[in-house]
Structure formats: C-alpha cells, structure tokens
Design a protein around this motif. Sequence first.
Motif, PDB file in Angstrom:
ATOM      1  N   GLY A  31      34.106  44.021  37.218  1.00  0.00           N
ATOM      2  CA  GLY A  31      33.115  44.991  36.767  1.00  0.00           C
ATOM      3  C   GLY A  31      31.707  44.579  37.162  1.00  0.00           C
ATOM      4  O   GLY A  31      30.881  45.421  37.536  1.00  0.00           O
ATOM      5  N   LEU A  32      31.435  43.293  37.087  1.00  0.00           N
ATOM      6  CA  LEU A  32      30.121  42.779  37.462  1.00  0.00           C
ATOM      7  C   LEU A  32      29.845  43.038  38.938  1.00  0.00           C
ATOM      8  O   LEU A  32      28.743  43.445  39.332  1.00  0.00           O
ATOM      9  N   LEU A  33      30.844  42.841  39.767  1.00  0.00           N
ATOM     10  CA  LEU A  33      30.667  43.052  41.204  1.00  0.00           C
ATOM     11  C   LEU A  33      30.470  44.526  41.555  1.00  0.00           C
ATOM     12  O   LEU A  33      29.865  44.844  42.584  1.00  0.00           O
ATOM     13  N   LEU A  55      21.866  39.164  42.313  1.00  0.00           N
ATOM     14  CA  LEU A  55      22.685  38.957  43.512  1.00  0.00           C
ATOM     15  C   LEU A  55      23.334  37.575  43.484  1.00  0.00           C
ATOM     16  O   LEU A  55      24.482  37.414  43.903  1.00  0.00           O
ATOM     17  N   ARG A  56      22.593  36.593  43.001  1.00  0.00           N
ATOM     18  CA  ARG A  56      23.173  35.245  42.900  1.00  0.00           C
ATOM     19  C   ARG A  56      24.331  35.226  41.908  1.00  0.00           C
ATOM     20  O   ARG A  56      25.363  34.600  42.150  1.00  0.00           O
ATOM     21  N   ALA A  77      30.250  35.336  40.879  1.00  0.00           N
ATOM     22  CA  ALA A  77      31.414  36.064  40.374  1.00  0.00           C
ATOM     23  C   ALA A  77      32.457  36.242  41.471  1.00  0.00           C
ATOM     24  O   ALA A  77      33.669  36.116  41.219  1.00  0.00           O
ATOM     25  N   ALA A  78      32.012  36.529  42.691  1.00  0.00           N
ATOM     26  CA  ALA A  78      32.945  36.682  43.807  1.00  0.00           C
ATOM     27  C   ALA A  78      33.662  35.373  44.104  1.00  0.00           C
ATOM     28  O   ALA A  78      34.875  35.355  44.379  1.00  0.00           O
ATOM     29  N   ASP A 104      34.245  33.004  41.923  1.00  0.00           N
ATOM     30  CA  ASP A 104      35.192  32.802  40.826  1.00  0.00           C
ATOM     31  C   ASP A 104      36.474  33.598  41.043  1.00  0.00           C
ATOM     32  O   ASP A 104      37.578  33.076  40.840  1.00  0.00           O
ATOM     33  N   LEU A 105      36.326  34.851  41.422  1.00  0.00           N
ATOM     34  CA  LEU A 105      37.502  35.707  41.608  1.00  0.00           C
ATOM     35  C   LEU A 105      38.443  35.146  42.666  1.00  0.00           C
ATOM     36  O   LEU A 105      39.670  35.260  42.548  1.00  0.00           O
ATOM     37  N   ARG A 106      37.889  34.562  43.711  1.00  0.00           N
ATOM     38  CA  ARG A 106      38.742  33.983  44.749  1.00  0.00           C
ATOM     39  C   ARG A 106      39.584  32.849  44.177  1.00  0.00           C
ATOM     40  O   ARG A 106      40.718  32.596  44.629  1.00  0.00           O
ATOM     41  N   LEU A 107      39.058  32.150  43.174  1.00  0.00           N
ATOM     42  CA  LEU A 107      39.801  31.065  42.552  1.00  0.00           C
ATOM     43  C   LEU A 107      40.780  31.560  41.506  1.00  0.00           C
ATOM     44  O   LEU A 107      41.863  30.972  41.313  1.00  0.00           O
ATOM     45  N   TRP A 108      40.431  32.618  40.818  1.00  0.00           N
ATOM     46  CA  TRP A 108      41.240  33.093  39.693  1.00  0.00           C
ATOM     47  C   TRP A 108      42.437  33.934  40.124  1.00  0.00           C
ATOM     48  O   TRP A 108      43.429  34.003  39.395  1.00  0.00           O
ATOM     49  N   LYS A 109      42.335  34.581  41.251  1.00  0.00           N
ATOM     50  CA  LYS A 109      43.419  35.498  41.646  1.00  0.00           C
ATOM     51  C   LYS A 109      44.504  34.770  42.448  1.00  0.00           C
ATOM     52  O   LYS A 109      44.222  33.832  43.163  1.00  0.00           O
TER      53      LYS A 109
END
Length: 300
Positions: free
Chosen positions: A271-273, A286-287, A292-293, A295-300
């Motif tokens: 949602g943040l992205l 933007l930072r 967040a991006a 993090d998502l690469r690590l979480w998925k």
Amino acid sequence: MRIRAAGLAALLVLAGGLQAQQRLEPPSPLEPKSGNPFLRDGDSHYARRQDKRVGATADRTEIAAAVRAYDTAAQAADNLEARWKLARALVFQGLYTEMEPSARQAVFEKARRVSEDGISILERRARRAGANEFTALSPEEIAAAVHKDHDASPTFYWAAVSWGQWAVARGKEEATRLGAAQRVRTYAMVLIALDPGFEDGGGYRVLGRLHDRAPRMQSETEWVSHAEALRNLRLAARTDSANFANRLYLAEALASGSAADRAEAVRIAEGLLSDAPSPTRIVEELRLQREAAEDLRLWK
C-alpha cells in the motif's frame, strides 16, 4: 523512569535510516512568525530543501544554506526555536545528501550537541518557574513542567531524532552501553505526555521503533519488548494512517512475527508503494518507499 545525567541520548533507529518527517503545509503552529531575520532566512532555504534533488537524494545547496542561517540564529543564548530548527536541518542534511561516513557522523554529532543545548534551555525555563531538575523528574513531570512552552514538543522530538542518528553512525551497541536507548525512551515518553499527536504520532513512532530495533542488553535494555513495539507503532499509525514512516516501521516490526503478521506487513508495504509521495516531503517519502521495496523483496 528517570533521565541518567551521564547517559548519551537516543537510539531511535538502530537498523536502516530514520526518515524523520515534519509536515510543513500551512498553517503550521511550529513555524512561528519570528522577527529574527536569520530564522526567516533558514525557513526559506529549508522550504526549498528538495530543489534540484536526484530521486531520494537532495542537493546540498539549499539545506546547507538553511544550516548556516539557523546556526547563526542559534548563537543567541536562549533561542530555542533556532536550535530545534538547526537540529532538524542537520538531520535532513545528514540523511538525504551525499557525504562520507565520517562527515555524516560529524553532522549528527553537531545535531546532538545542539539538541542538548535546547533541552538545557527548556530545563532552565522550567526551573525559573519552580520545577526541579529534569534528572529528578519522570517524563510526565517533565512534560507538565514545560507544557506551556510551544517549542517543547519540537525540541524533544528533534533531540530524539538527532541522538538516534548519532547513535546509528557511532554504533548501536556502544551507544546503548552509554545509555542512549534509555534516553530516547525518556524523550519519547515526554513527547507522548506533551502531545501524542505531534509529528503524526511521533512519540509513539519513536518509542515503537526503539522497542523494535534496540539491542537487548543486560542492565541497559532489558525492557525492550516486541509487544511494546507493535503497540506503540499501531498507536502511531492510528494517529496518522497516511504517514509513510508510521506505516513502514509498523510493517517492519510485523515482519518478524507470525505468518499472519508477516502477511499484514506485506500488505502495508504494498500500500505504501502505491501511494504518491507528498510534494513537500518528496525526498523523505521516496526514501521510505525505496526501503519498503527492499523489504518486500526480502519478505516475499
């Protein structure tokens, strides 16, 4: 809880950078109509801090000019507004402009010193009104002693941020041994007692992030609690659900929990992205989106 006089202050973000945000859209009660020309000059340059940015990296020119103007204004012995604004500008300079690690640590060291000067000014004012030394007071008592001072909330907030960034640059375990985590805990609790809505729930955000990221060390941070991290970060998000930092820090705390918590973390980050950054805080947000991006690469 009491403030330790010998302790260094604040461990706000112990992994990853803190994206300290301050809403500047008018009307803002934190931008008083100061007659000091250096403060007015600093405010003008700070408002243009995003000019000539490259993505989430700010150009040095405007923020450096803001720092110089606030630094000059802060030469006045009792100018509290100049000090918290100087700390705010230094934090932005250290976080969002390109510089060597040693230079960044020096910037945060200066922000830390300026912030402590601000706390000392607040303490002197409170003592003239009959209060005890801050070291003898609880956070709630400190808040009661300074609540009439409109500079109190930004002073405690930016002091916590400044000390936190210094601690990250210096090393979190060393800073914790020196009492940093205990100090930021106190500053956050003072801020919550003063104004829980300040900086979009900034006191809750600070305290929650501290509980999430502080190293657990015997006799120093035995009070660190994942449950307290989530409780405070949910309070921050409830205070302002649109704030990017509130959302990201809650997601990062949830990501270390159960499968359901992790799924919630993914939803929050996605949602943040999908949201557009604010034009007045575009570098900061933007930072946060970049983090967040990652993090998502690590979480998925």
